[in-house]
Scaffold this motif. Structure first.
Motif, mmCIF file in Angstrom:
data_model
loop_
_atom_site.group_PDB
_atom_site.id
_atom_site.type_symbol
_atom_site.label_atom_id
_atom_site.label_comp_id
_atom_site.label_asym_id
_atom_site.label_seq_id
_atom_site.Cartn_x
_atom_site.Cartn_y
_atom_site.Cartn_z
ATOM 1 N N ASP A 280 9.982 -11.065 0.551
ATOM 2 C CA ASP A 280 8.970 -11.542 -0.391
ATOM 3 C C ASP A 280 8.213 -10.333 -0.940
ATOM 4 O O ASP A 280 7.463 -9.673 -0.200
ATOM 5 C CB ASP A 280 7.994 -12.489 0.316
ATOM 6 C CG ASP A 280 6.948 -13.056 -0.635
ATOM 7 O OD1 ASP A 280 6.910 -12.639 -1.808
ATOM 8 O OD2 ASP A 280 6.160 -13.917 -0.189
ATOM 9 N N PRO A 281 8.409 -10.006 -2.216
ATOM 10 C CA PRO A 281 7.744 -8.820 -2.778
ATOM 11 C C PRO A 281 6.226 -8.835 -2.580
ATOM 12 O O PRO A 281 5.603 -7.774 -2.472
ATOM 13 C CB PRO A 281 8.117 -8.876 -4.267
ATOM 14 C CG PRO A 281 9.380 -9.674 -4.316
ATOM 15 C CD PRO A 281 9.256 -10.687 -3.221
ATOM 16 N N LYS A 282 5.618 -10.029 -2.528
ATOM 17 C CA LYS A 282 4.163 -10.116 -2.378
ATOM 18 C C LYS A 282 3.697 -9.651 -0.998
ATOM 19 O O LYS A 282 2.522 -9.338 -0.812
ATOM 20 C CB LYS A 282 3.711 -11.552 -2.617
ATOM 21 C CG LYS A 282 3.916 -12.036 -4.044
ATOM 22 C CD LYS A 282 3.455 -13.467 -4.204
ATOM 23 C CE LYS A 282 3.692 -13.971 -5.624
ATOM 24 N NZ LYS A 282 3.269 -15.387 -5.782
ATOM 25 N N LYS A 283 4.600 -9.626 -0.047
ATOM 26 C CA LYS A 283 4.221 -9.228 1.310
ATOM 27 C C LYS A 283 4.493 -7.757 1.603
ATOM 28 O O LYS A 283 4.211 -7.283 2.699
ATOM 29 C CB LYS A 283 4.958 -10.102 2.325
ATOM 30 C CG LYS A 283 4.458 -11.544 2.356
ATOM 31 C CD LYS A 283 5.055 -12.307 3.517
ATOM 32 C CE LYS A 283 4.472 -13.727 3.591
ATOM 33 N NZ LYS A 283 5.025 -14.480 4.743
ATOM 34 N N VAL A 284 5.058 -7.068 0.620
ATOM 35 C CA VAL A 284 5.301 -5.634 0.824
ATOM 36 C C VAL A 284 3.964 -4.899 0.816
ATOM 37 O O VAL A 284 3.179 -5.022 -0.118
ATOM 38 C CB VAL A 284 6.231 -5.065 -0.266
ATOM 39 C CG1 VAL A 284 6.340 -3.541 -0.131
ATOM 40 C CG2 VAL A 284 7.608 -5.704 -0.170
ATOM 41 N N GLN A 285 3.708 -4.162 1.871
ATOM 42 C CA GLN A 285 2.459 -3.410 1.995
ATOM 43 C C GLN A 285 2.720 -1.928 1.756
ATOM 44 O O GLN A 285 3.412 -1.284 2.532
ATOM 45 C CB GLN A 285 1.848 -3.588 3.389
ATOM 46 C CG GLN A 285 1.316 -4.969 3.684
ATOM 47 C CD GLN A 285 0.660 -5.030 5.055
ATOM 48 O OE1 GLN A 285 0.633 -4.050 5.796
ATOM 49 N NE2 GLN A 285 0.129 -6.186 5.401
ATOM 50 N N LYS A 286 2.156 -1.412 0.694
ATOM 51 C CA LYS A 286 2.242 0.021 0.446
ATOM 52 C C LYS A 286 1.102 0.702 1.202
ATOM 53 O O LYS A 286 -0.052 0.317 1.066
ATOM 54 C CB LYS A 286 2.118 0.313 -1.053
ATOM 55 C CG LYS A 286 3.338 -0.054 -1.865
ATOM 56 C CD LYS A 286 4.470 0.932 -1.618
ATOM 57 C CE LYS A 286 5.654 0.657 -2.527
ATOM 58 N NZ LYS A 286 6.772 1.595 -2.251
ATOM 59 N N VAL A 287 1.404 1.689 1.983
ATOM 60 C CA VAL A 287 0.382 2.413 2.729
ATOM 61 C C VAL A 287 -0.054 3.613 1.898
ATOM 62 O O VAL A 287 0.740 4.530 1.682
ATOM 63 C CB VAL A 287 0.908 2.879 4.102
ATOM 64 C CG1 VAL A 287 -0.166 3.661 4.849
ATOM 65 C CG2 VAL A 287 1.363 1.677 4.919
ATOM 66 N N PRO A 288 -1.294 3.596 1.405
ATOM 67 C CA PRO A 288 -1.758 4.731 0.593
ATOM 68 C C PRO A 288 -1.703 6.016 1.403
ATOM 69 O O PRO A 288 -2.026 6.032 2.587
ATOM 70 C CB PRO A 288 -3.216 4.350 0.258
ATOM 71 C CG PRO A 288 -3.298 2.871 0.477
ATOM 72 C CD PRO A 288 -2.329 2.578 1.581
ATOM 73 N N ASN A 289 -1.293 7.077 0.739
ATOM 74 C CA ASN A 289 -1.144 8.355 1.429
ATOM 75 C C ASN A 289 -1.874 9.442 0.665
ATOM 76 O O ASN A 289 -1.684 9.610 -0.540
ATOM 77 C CB ASN A 289 0.335 8.720 1.556
ATOM 78 C CG ASN A 289 0.557 10.001 2.340
ATOM 79 O OD1 ASN A 289 -0.316 10.448 3.085
ATOM 80 N ND2 ASN A 289 1.721 10.597 2.179
ATOM 81 N N GLY A 290 -2.732 10.173 1.359
ATOM 82 C CA GLY A 290 -3.389 11.324 0.754
ATOM 83 C C GLY A 290 -4.703 10.995 0.087
ATOM 84 O O GLY A 290 -5.069 9.838 -0.124
ATOM 85 N N CYS A 291 -5.407 12.045 -0.285
ATOM 86 C CA CYS A 291 -6.737 11.895 -0.869
ATOM 87 C C CYS A 291 -6.709 11.252 -2.244
ATOM 88 O O CYS A 291 -7.679 10.597 -2.644
ATOM 89 C CB CYS A 291 -7.417 13.263 -0.941
ATOM 90 S SG CYS A 291 -7.852 13.930 0.678
ATOM 91 N N ALA A 292 -5.619 11.437 -2.980
ATOM 92 C CA ALA A 292 -5.545 10.844 -4.312
ATOM 93 C C ALA A 292 -5.615 9.331 -4.261
ATOM 94 O O ALA A 292 -6.033 8.683 -5.216
ATOM 95 C CB ALA A 292 -4.265 11.289 -5.011
#
Length: 799
Positions: A280-292
């Motif tokens: 389910d694309p809605k459940k994909v969690q992108k983990v933010p990486n870095g200060c940006a």
């Protein structure tokens, strides 16, 4: 189940025997997935020697684990990682996931040793029949070894060695696999493998993969989810469902059917699982990486720069960066979300990202140096109206803009120098609208006198005349502070500024000692200036700006890192005096009066640089200190008047009216709900100063007056030109400091020479502070203003 070989020699002999037989049969190339031609002349004896030369133990690098930066309340500021990984124990992985990975990668895993001879033979036959390498036959243990060697590679050469398609690498992997199986149980190896493997789309390890693709945990993975993840390890990019859902589904279904073939699941379970959506694309969690990706990118980059300077994390910045992004550390910071919100609200209220001018503000806690917040008008980024520059910090830090000239906020350090030398708070200096300082000598720390060939500074405010230090501070009278800085010398001012953390934010060199130093010198940042002013609030205790309050390793234990670093840079009595003077700036009649709020004591100082290219307000209570700046940050720098701020064209630019509101809103919101605080009142000695009487020399010749003052222990200079006076032409009209005020021992006294006009000095202009009446000296007849002994007044008593 723990599988161990009976003896290392027996193991090696078994391996050598297998390899030797394979060589003789021409099958080794297929069995170990390498070209047969590469083994020409490679004998069984040589194979045995190669194995014997290999290390007996696989030394692995620590798992690369993501680190995090948190605010002072524990809330997340940023994740930092090279590989998004969250290690877990095997017991925290669902049984179906364990079965799925074994089924597709090594179904006889719990039955064989380091090398699956049966699986290898199957791969040999497949590769021989196809005429090329189609199947490697590597066991899970061998795969773990390869992944470990790749993870340990630090250079391109080491990576090449770890991935090269050579028989040496394959044999090395096998030898290491034997060592691993001797040291660990099958379950331990599987746990290590599941935590190390790449599951695509930036997810490393089974826990991170479960969270990333399905918003769940490894312990809760279902059959279809487990099958998808098990299939990914063969080709993490090709079977990544976010890249190709169809390829991912096809691979998942292969895993499901293989599990059915092995009777791990039933036909119905396999069929039902095949029918489910791949993800389910809605459940994909992108983990933010870095200060940006941080909510506070500029603050985050400042923190990372501080970390990179810590030798505890590496011999150089490259090593430190790798450690920070792979060690799973937790970096605790001084950022206070409430204070940060106040700073951001202030910036939003008084500026816009698309303004021509920029606005920035930093808030610091006195007595600790904790940087509670920093905000600026242009957001982080590379797009329109965005910037990578942090306008709050020095150029030596990542993205640091490097500051602006600080204008009259520098006068606070001149006040401190004067009080430190013993000048009273009511120290009077005749301060006309403009003065001629052309080729006038100012002493510096090097002993060299600093002069300007053509310098005629003037006041930007109306106040002039015979002013006290408090009068001059309230009106920010330039001519007063220039003369005061001459009396103190530039070295004490520069020394105090240095001890309070000021240096050139562009070059990191000391601030330049020039005649105009008290009117501003560059370049200085809001972090530096707020920290310096915080020292006044802390009664002279200066603390270096601090953003990293603690660092914990992956086990939660502290790593040594610089903590609060403070020193008593000024005597408390001196700081109390500065607070008294700068407090008056925010009282009625002062340039900062409109910025006063609440019932707590506040103190501050405005600052405007030449041509209005930047304006400042720096101020503090006992709880917080802040410095705000509005400036042109685009070359070539221009006058702020005519540029836009908060979407409107500025018709005026000043420290109080332009930068001041940014300071006030930030401080008012940050201090909301806190208890009232008051400054410590200065002692009588600080108020009166540590002065000695000045000899009365009015009406004397210059040589006589000089001799008399020098005998009393004072230095003497003669002001250029002449002034209106009722004294005889060429004699002393008056001194600065005035005789009635006295002067610190050894200080400089300036003689002003009369032009003999017999006219009194012009009266003070309207609305300018008036000098108080001198004390009654007891002249016969009760005349209250009898001067000390003077040739024109023979009946006055001589002092």
């Amino acid at each position: 189940m723990r599988v161990r070989e009976k003896g290392d020699r027996g193991v090696v002999q078994s391996v050598v025997l297998f390899l030797g037989v394979s060589v003789l049969s021409g099958a080794l190339a297929a069995g170990l997935a390498i070209p047969f031609a590469g083994l020409a002349g490679f004998t069984t004896e040589k194979t045995h020697e190669t194995l014997q030369d290999l290390p007996q133990e696989l030394k692995t690098a620590p798992l690369a684990v993501k680190s995090k930066i948190v605010a002072n309340d524990g809330s997340l500021i940023a994740n930092l990682f090279e590989q998004n990984r969250i290690p877990v124990k095997l017991a925290q992985v669902s049984p179906i996931m364990r079965k799925a990975i074994v089924a597709i990668e090594d179904d006889r895993y719990y039955e064989h040793g380091a090398l699956d001879a049966k699986g290898t033979l199957r791969a040999m036959l497949r590769n021989q029949s196809e005429g090329s390498v189609q199947q490697g036959g590597s066991s899970i243990t061998q795969q773990y070894v390869k992944l470990s060697l790749v993870a340990k590679a630090k250079t391109p050469e080491e990576y090449q060695q770890a991935t090269a398609s050579t028989y040496q690498r394959k044999i090395a992997e096998l030898r290491y696999a034997v060592a691993v199986e001797k040291e660990f149980s099958k379950d331990e190896i599987l746990e290590k493998y599941l935590n190390l493997a790449n599951f695509g789309d930036g997810a490393y390890g089974i826990e991170a993969a479960a969270r990333h693709y399905f918003s769940t945990t490894a312990a809760k993975l279902t059959l279809p989810q487990a099958a998808l993840l098990a299939g990914l390890v063969k080709n993490p990019t090709g079977y990544d469902p976010t890249n190709s859902a169809s390829a991912a589904k096809a691979r998942r279904d292969v895993v499901l059917r293989r599990m059915q073939e092995l009777n791990v699941i039933t036909a119905k379970q396999a069929t039902d699982a095949v029918r489910t959506p791949v993800y389910d694309p809605k459940k994909v969690q992108k983990v933010p990486n870095g200060c940006a990706s941080s909510k506070y990118p500029f603050y985050c980059e400042y923190v990372v720069s501080k970390l990179l300077d810590n030798p505890a994390f590496g011999k150089n910045k490259k090593e430190a960066e790798h450690y920070i992004k792979t060690a799973g550390i937790t970096v605790k910071t001084s950022l206070d979300p409430k204070v940060q919100a106040a700073a951001e609200a202030s910036i939003k209220a008084h500026s816009r990202p698309n303004d021509q001018a920029i606005a920035a503000v930093t808030l610091v806690e006195p007595g600790t140096g904790l940087v509670k917040a920093m905000a600026q008008s242009r957001p982080y980024g590379s797009g329109k109206n965005e910037t990578a520059y942090n306008y709050n910090v020095e150029k030596s830090y990542a993205g640091g803009y490097g500051g602006f000239q600080n204008g009259s906020t520098m006068k606070a350090f001149t006040i401190a120098a004067a009080i430190q030398k013993g000048f009273p708070l009511n120290h009077r200096i005749n301060s006309p609208r403009s003065i001629n300082l052309t080729r006038v000598k100012f002493s510096t720390c090097s002993g060299v006198t600093q002069t300007f060939d053509d310098y005629n500074p003037s006041n930007s405010t109306a106040a002039q005349g015979d002013l006290t230090m408090i009068d001059a501070a309230k009106a920010s009278t330039n001519t007063y502070f220039l003369q005061l800085s001459k009396q103190t010398g530039l070295c004490p001012i520069a020394t105090i500024a240095k001890n309070l953390g000021l240096y050139n934010a562009q070059t990191t060199t000391p601030l330049e000692q020039v005649v105009s130093m008290t009117l501003g010198v560059g370049y200085v940042t809001p972090v530096q200036l707020s920290s310096a002013y915080a020292a006044f609030a802390a009664r002279g205790k200066y603390c270096k700006p601090l953003v990293v309050t603690a660092v914990l390793n992956n086990a939660g234990k502290p790593i040594k890192t610089p903590g609060i670093e403070c020193n008593q840079a000024l005597e408390p009595s001196v700081a109390d005096g500065v607070n008294r003077v700068l407090h008056e700036v925010m009282e009625p009649g002062g340039t900062g009066s409109k910025l006063k709020f609440g019932s707590s004591d506040l103190a501050g100082k405005t600052g405007t640089i030449q041509d209005n290219k930047a304006v400042w307000y720096a101020g503090y209570s006992n709880r917080l200190a802040a410095a705000s700046v509005v400036a042109d940050a685009t070359l070539p720098y221009k006058d702020l008047i005519g540029q836009t701020l908060d979407g409107r064209e500025m018709s005026d630019a000043s420290g109080s009216g332009t930068a001041g509101p940014v300071w006030k809103t930030a401080m008012q919101k940050a201090l909301a709900g806190t208890a009232e605080t008051k400054f410590v009142a200065p002692s009588d000695k600080t108020v009166r100063g540590d002065v000695k009487d000045l000899p009365f020399v009015n009406g004397m010749s210059v040589p006589d007056a000089t001799n008399k003052l020098q005998q009393a222990g004072f230095k003497v200079v003669v002001a250029p030109g002449q002034v209106d006076s009722n004294e005889t032409t060429g004699t002393v009209a008056y001194t600065s400091p005035r005789q009635r005020d006295g002067a610190p021992e050894g200080s400089e006294v300036t003689l002003y020479i009369s032009n003999g006009s017999k006219g009194q000095q012009p009266p003070n202009p309207p609305n300018s502070p008036q000098p108080p009446n001198p004390p009654n000296t007891g002249k016969p007849g009760g005349i209250p203003q009898c001067p000390p002994w003077h040739p024109q007044f023979p009946n006055c008593p001589q002092r």
